[in-house]
Design a protein around this motif. Structure first.
Motif, PDB file in Angstrom:
ATOM      1  N   ILE A  18      -0.002  -3.319 -11.175  1.00 57.51           N
ATOM      2  CA  ILE A  18       0.933  -2.579 -10.326  1.00 57.51           C
ATOM      3  C   ILE A  18       1.109  -3.385  -9.045  1.00 57.51           C
ATOM      4  CG2 ILE A  18       1.348  -0.410  -9.091  1.00 57.51           C
ATOM      5  CD1 ILE A  18      -0.771   0.832 -11.052  1.00 57.51           C
ATOM      6  N   VAL A  19       2.353  -3.629  -8.664  1.00 61.57           N
ATOM      7  CA  VAL A  19       2.660  -4.465  -7.501  1.00 61.57           C
ATOM      8  C   VAL A  19       3.449  -3.628  -6.498  1.00 61.57           C
ATOM      9  CG1 VAL A  19       3.732  -6.609  -6.739  1.00 61.57           C
ATOM     10  CG2 VAL A  19       2.737  -6.475  -9.036  1.00 61.57           C
ATOM     11  N   LEU A  20       2.904  -3.443  -5.295  1.00 65.44           N
ATOM     12  CA  LEU A  20       3.478  -2.505  -4.326  1.00 65.44           C
ATOM     13  C   LEU A  20       3.914  -3.196  -3.036  1.00 65.44           C
ATOM     14  CD1 LEU A  20       0.816   0.318  -4.803  1.00 65.44           C
ATOM     15  CD2 LEU A  20       3.107   0.222  -5.809  1.00 65.44           C
ATOM     16  N   HIS A  21       5.159  -2.940  -2.639  1.00 68.38           N
ATOM     17  CA  HIS A  21       5.724  -3.566  -1.441  1.00 68.38           C
ATOM     18  C   HIS A  21       5.375  -2.784  -0.164  1.00 68.38           C
ATOM     19  CE1 HIS A  21       8.992  -0.624  -0.787  1.00 68.38           C
ATOM     20  NE2 HIS A  21       9.207  -0.631  -2.098  1.00 68.38           N
ATOM     21  N   GLY A  22       5.845  -3.310   0.972  1.00 66.08           N
ATOM     22  CA  GLY A  22       5.459  -2.773   2.261  1.00 66.08           C
ATOM     23  C   GLY A  22       6.421  -1.767   2.884  1.00 66.08           C
ATOM     24  N   PHE A  23       6.048  -1.273   4.030  1.00 64.81           N
ATOM     25  CA  PHE A  23       6.768  -0.263   4.813  1.00 64.81           C
ATOM     26  C   PHE A  23       8.107  -0.817   5.307  1.00 64.81           C
ATOM     27  CE2 PHE A  23       7.432   1.871   8.982  1.00 64.81           C
ATOM     28  CZ  PHE A  23       7.491   3.187   8.555  1.00 64.81           C
ATOM     29  N   THR A  24       9.170  -0.125   5.012  1.00 64.64           N
ATOM     30  CA  THR A  24      10.569  -0.494   5.292  1.00 64.64           C
ATOM     31  C   THR A  24      11.017  -1.724   4.504  1.00 64.64           C
ATOM     32  OG1 THR A  24      10.303  -1.954   7.251  1.00 64.64           O
ATOM     33  CG2 THR A  24      10.404   0.439   7.651  1.00 64.64           C
ATOM     34  N   GLY A  25      10.140  -2.283   3.680  1.00 59.23           N
ATOM     35  CA  GLY A  25      10.477  -3.442   2.870  1.00 59.23           C
ATOM     36  C   GLY A  25      10.972  -3.039   1.498  1.00 59.23           C
ATOM     37  N   THR A  67      11.086  -4.408  -3.028  1.00 56.37           N
ATOM     38  CA  THR A  67      10.441  -5.173  -4.085  1.00 56.37           C
ATOM     39  C   THR A  67      10.710  -6.673  -3.945  1.00 56.37           C
ATOM     40  OG1 THR A  67      12.378  -4.821  -5.510  1.00 56.37           O
ATOM     41  CG2 THR A  67      10.559  -3.254  -5.734  1.00 56.37           C
ATOM     42  N   GLN A  68      11.749  -7.037  -3.193  1.00 58.47           N
ATOM     43  CA  GLN A  68      12.075  -8.465  -2.986  1.00 58.47           C
ATOM     44  C   GLN A  68      10.886  -9.240  -2.449  1.00 58.47           C
ATOM     45  OE1 GLN A  68      12.647  -9.535   0.502  1.00 58.47           O
ATOM     46  NE2 GLN A  68      13.636 -11.525   0.237  1.00 58.47           N
ATOM     47  N   SER A  69      10.096  -8.595  -1.586  1.00 56.41           N
ATOM     48  CA  SER A  69       8.943  -9.271  -0.979  1.00 56.41           C
ATOM     49  C   SER A  69       7.828  -9.511  -1.981  1.00 56.41           C
ATOM     50  CB  SER A  69       8.396  -8.456   0.197  1.00 56.41           C
ATOM     51  OG  SER A  69       7.854  -7.223  -0.256  1.00 56.41           O
ATOM     52  N   MET A  70       7.854  -8.793  -3.110  1.00 57.36           N
ATOM     53  CA  MET A  70       6.774  -8.885  -4.094  1.00 57.36           C
ATOM     54  C   MET A  70       7.213  -9.493  -5.425  1.00 57.36           C
ATOM     55  SD  MET A  70       4.354  -7.735  -2.286  1.00 57.36           S
ATOM     56  CE  MET A  70       2.971  -7.473  -3.396  1.00 57.36           C
ATOM     57  N   ARG A  71       8.511  -9.777  -5.581  1.00 62.17           N
ATOM     58  CA  ARG A  71       8.984 -10.300  -6.861  1.00 62.17           C
ATOM     59  C   ARG A  71       8.364 -11.633  -7.257  1.00 62.17           C
ATOM     60  NH1 ARG A  71      13.245  -8.393 -10.065  1.00 62.17           N
ATOM     61  NH2 ARG A  71      12.638 -10.122 -11.433  1.00 62.17           N
ATOM     62  N   PRO A  72       8.096 -12.549  -6.304  1.00 56.36           N
ATOM     63  CA  PRO A  72       7.439 -13.794  -6.731  1.00 56.36           C
ATOM     64  C   PRO A  72       6.099 -13.529  -7.418  1.00 56.36           C
ATOM     65  CG  PRO A  72       8.355 -14.065  -4.544  1.00 56.36           C
ATOM     66  CD  PRO A  72       8.470 -12.603  -4.865  1.00 56.36           C
ATOM     67  N   GLY A 127      -1.065  -5.080  -3.484  1.00 59.44           N
ATOM     68  CA  GLY A 127      -0.150  -4.495  -2.514  1.00 59.44           C
ATOM     69  C   GLY A 127      -0.126  -5.222  -1.189  1.00 59.44           C
ATOM     70  N   LEU A 128       1.064  -5.256  -0.587  1.00 55.10           N
ATOM     71  CA  LEU A 128       1.278  -5.849   0.734  1.00 55.10           C
ATOM     72  C   LEU A 128       1.491  -4.757   1.762  1.00 55.10           C
ATOM     73  CD1 LEU A 128       2.199  -8.199   2.723  1.00 55.10           C
ATOM     74  CD2 LEU A 128       4.505  -7.820   1.811  1.00 55.10           C
ATOM     75  N   ILE A 132      -2.917  -7.537   0.481  1.00 50.84           N
ATOM     76  CA  ILE A 132      -2.448  -8.574   1.398  1.00 50.84           C
ATOM     77  C   ILE A 132      -2.069  -7.909   2.714  1.00 50.84           C
ATOM     78  CG2 ILE A 132      -0.798 -10.451   1.750  1.00 50.84           C
ATOM     79  CD1 ILE A 132      -0.772  -9.248  -1.692  1.00 50.84           C
ATOM     80  N   ASN A 133      -2.769  -8.228   3.773  1.00 47.35           N
ATOM     81  CA  ASN A 133      -2.525  -7.644   5.096  1.00 47.35           C
ATOM     82  C   ASN A 133      -2.354  -6.126   5.035  1.00 47.35           C
ATOM     83  OD1 ASN A 133      -2.619 -10.223   6.303  1.00 47.35           O
ATOM     84  ND2 ASN A 133      -0.484 -10.596   5.788  1.00 47.35           N
ATOM     85  N   PRO A 134      -3.362  -5.436   4.465  1.00 46.75           N
ATOM     86  CA  PRO A 134      -3.266  -3.978   4.323  1.00 46.75           C
ATOM     87  C   PRO A 134      -3.308  -3.275   5.678  1.00 46.75           C
ATOM     88  CG  PRO A 134      -5.500  -4.701   3.886  1.00 46.75           C
ATOM     89  CD  PRO A 134      -4.669  -5.953   4.039  1.00 46.75           C
ATOM     90  N   ALA A 135      -2.602  -2.147   5.763  1.00 45.27           N
ATOM     91  CA  ALA A 135      -2.529  -1.388   7.024  1.00 45.27           C
ATOM     92  C   ALA A 135      -3.386  -0.131   6.942  1.00 45.27           C
ATOM     93  CB  ALA A 135      -1.081  -1.021   7.314  1.00 45.27           C
ATOM     94  N   VAL A 136      -4.432  -0.079   7.753  1.00 46.78           N
ATOM     95  CA  VAL A 136      -5.264   1.129   7.826  1.00 46.78           C
ATOM     96  C   VAL A 136      -5.514   1.582   9.264  1.00 46.78           C
ATOM     97  CG1 VAL A 136      -6.431   0.833   5.599  1.00 46.78           C
ATOM     98  CG2 VAL A 136      -7.373  -0.267   7.640  1.00 46.78           C
ATOM     99  N   ASP A 137      -5.283   0.684  10.233  1.00 48.62           N
ATOM    100  CA  ASP A 137      -5.507   1.038  11.636  1.00 48.62           C
ATOM    101  C   ASP A 137      -4.628   0.125  12.501  1.00 48.62           C
ATOM    102  OD1 ASP A 137      -6.410   1.919  14.064  1.00 48.62           O
ATOM    103  OD2 ASP A 137      -8.418   1.057  13.893  1.00 48.62           O
ATOM    104  N   VAL A 138      -3.428   0.609  12.828  1.00 46.91           N
ATOM    105  CA  VAL A 138      -2.454  -0.213  13.545  1.00 46.91           C
ATOM    106  C   VAL A 138      -2.012   0.530  14.814  1.00 46.91           C
ATOM    107  CG1 VAL A 138      -0.325  -1.555  13.369  1.00 46.91           C
ATOM    108  CG2 VAL A 138      -1.678  -1.084  11.310  1.00 46.91           C
ATOM    109  N   PRO A 139      -2.729   0.342  15.933  1.00 46.63           N
ATOM    110  CA  PRO A 139      -2.443   1.082  17.168  1.00 46.63           C
ATOM    111  C   PRO A 139      -0.991   0.967  17.636  1.00 46.63           C
ATOM    112  CG  PRO A 139      -4.542  -0.055  17.343  1.00 46.63           C
ATOM    113  CD  PRO A 139      -3.911  -0.528  16.082  1.00 46.63           C
ATOM    114  N   GLU A 140      -0.382  -0.215  17.467  1.00 44.49           N
ATOM    115  CA  GLU A 140       0.992  -0.388  17.941  1.00 44.49           C
ATOM    116  C   GLU A 140       1.960   0.496  17.162  1.00 44.49           C
ATOM    117  OE1 GLU A 140       4.342  -3.884  18.603  1.00 44.49           O
ATOM    118  OE2 GLU A 140       2.271  -4.446  18.213  1.00 44.49           O
TER     119      GLU A 140
END
Length: 248
Positions: A22-29, A31-36, A93-94, A116-124
């Protein structure tokens, strides 16, 4: 009624052997970012599910109406499709896709997880979620490689950032439930998700087998950046190693 899907943002499903990815893309992104990655995994014979997360790949206004529960549902639907066809399931997942991958690993039967660069704690991003505006600037296309752009929204719905905040908090609390073999890819320079997130995931997951790979030549969307080939190569090695380990 949902908006039409952007060209290049379509979901990708490919039936292959009895090992599913299973290949999962990012927030506001999209599948283009994960097709390769999805294409590389399919070329190796794996069954691949690369879903378009609900509210993504259409319009920011469409995304604004969706919830974190629907993003989870998108991931769970892909899991159900793969699980119905395969004996083993890996998740890659990215960014938000990494967050959702960790969610699946904490709640489903998963044989291995690569984030890949998972988001779990992003203060900004949490701070941006407090904005009284309806939309804030785009957070997409953070790529070091010249001439490469991510297919993403030109603005970010604040309502969606609030859902992202809540999902990150939920997954952060569940990291101790992640027991599957784990590989974490972390860009040393990332302008969206602090690199410390990758280290946090690595440290807090209860996986007996885990490894941390530093990406020295990519920004946040590393799957489209200079380290793309490295991510693909190491992910394929990771699948192969844990498939063979289970056979033995």
């Amino acid at each position: 009624m949902r908006e039409p899907v952007m060209k290049g943002a379509e979901a990708f499903y490919k039936e292959g052997n009895e090992v599913g990815v299973i290949v999962l893309h990012g927030f506001t992104g999209t599948t283009q970012s994960m097709r390769p990655l999805a294409d590389a995994f399919a070329k190796e014979g794996y069954t691949v599910a690369c879903p378009k997360l609900i509210g993504h790949g259409t319009t920011p206004e469409d995304m604004e109406q969706t919830t974190a529960e629907e993003w989870i549902q998108s991931a769970e639907n892909a899991y159900a499709w793969v699980k119905n066809k395969c004996e083993r399931v890996f998740v890659v997942g990215l960014s938000l896709g990494g967050t959702l991958s960790l969610y699946l690993a904490a709640n489903k039967e998963i044989d291995g997880i690569a984030v890949i660069n998972p988001a779990v704690d992003v203060p900004e991003l949490v701070a941006m979620a407090k904005s009284e505006l309806r939309f804030v600037d785009s957070i997409g296309s953070d790529i070091k490689k010249e001439g490469v752009n991510e297919l993403t929204y030109h603005k970010t719905p604040v309502r969606s950032l609030k859902h992202l905040r809540n999902l990150m908090s939920k997954v952060h609390e569940q990291l101790s439930e992640v027991r599957a073999p784990l590989i974490v890819f972390v860009s040393e320079e990332d302008h969206v998700v602090p690199p410390e997130n990758g280290q946090m995931v690595f440290d807090m997951a209860f996986s007996e087998e885990k490894e941390l790979v530093h990406l020295e030549n990519s920004y946040h969307v590393a799957t489209l950046d200079n380290d793309q080939d490295l991510i693909i190569e190491r992910s394929l090695e990771f699948f192969d190693r844990h498939i063979n380990a289970k056979v033995e």
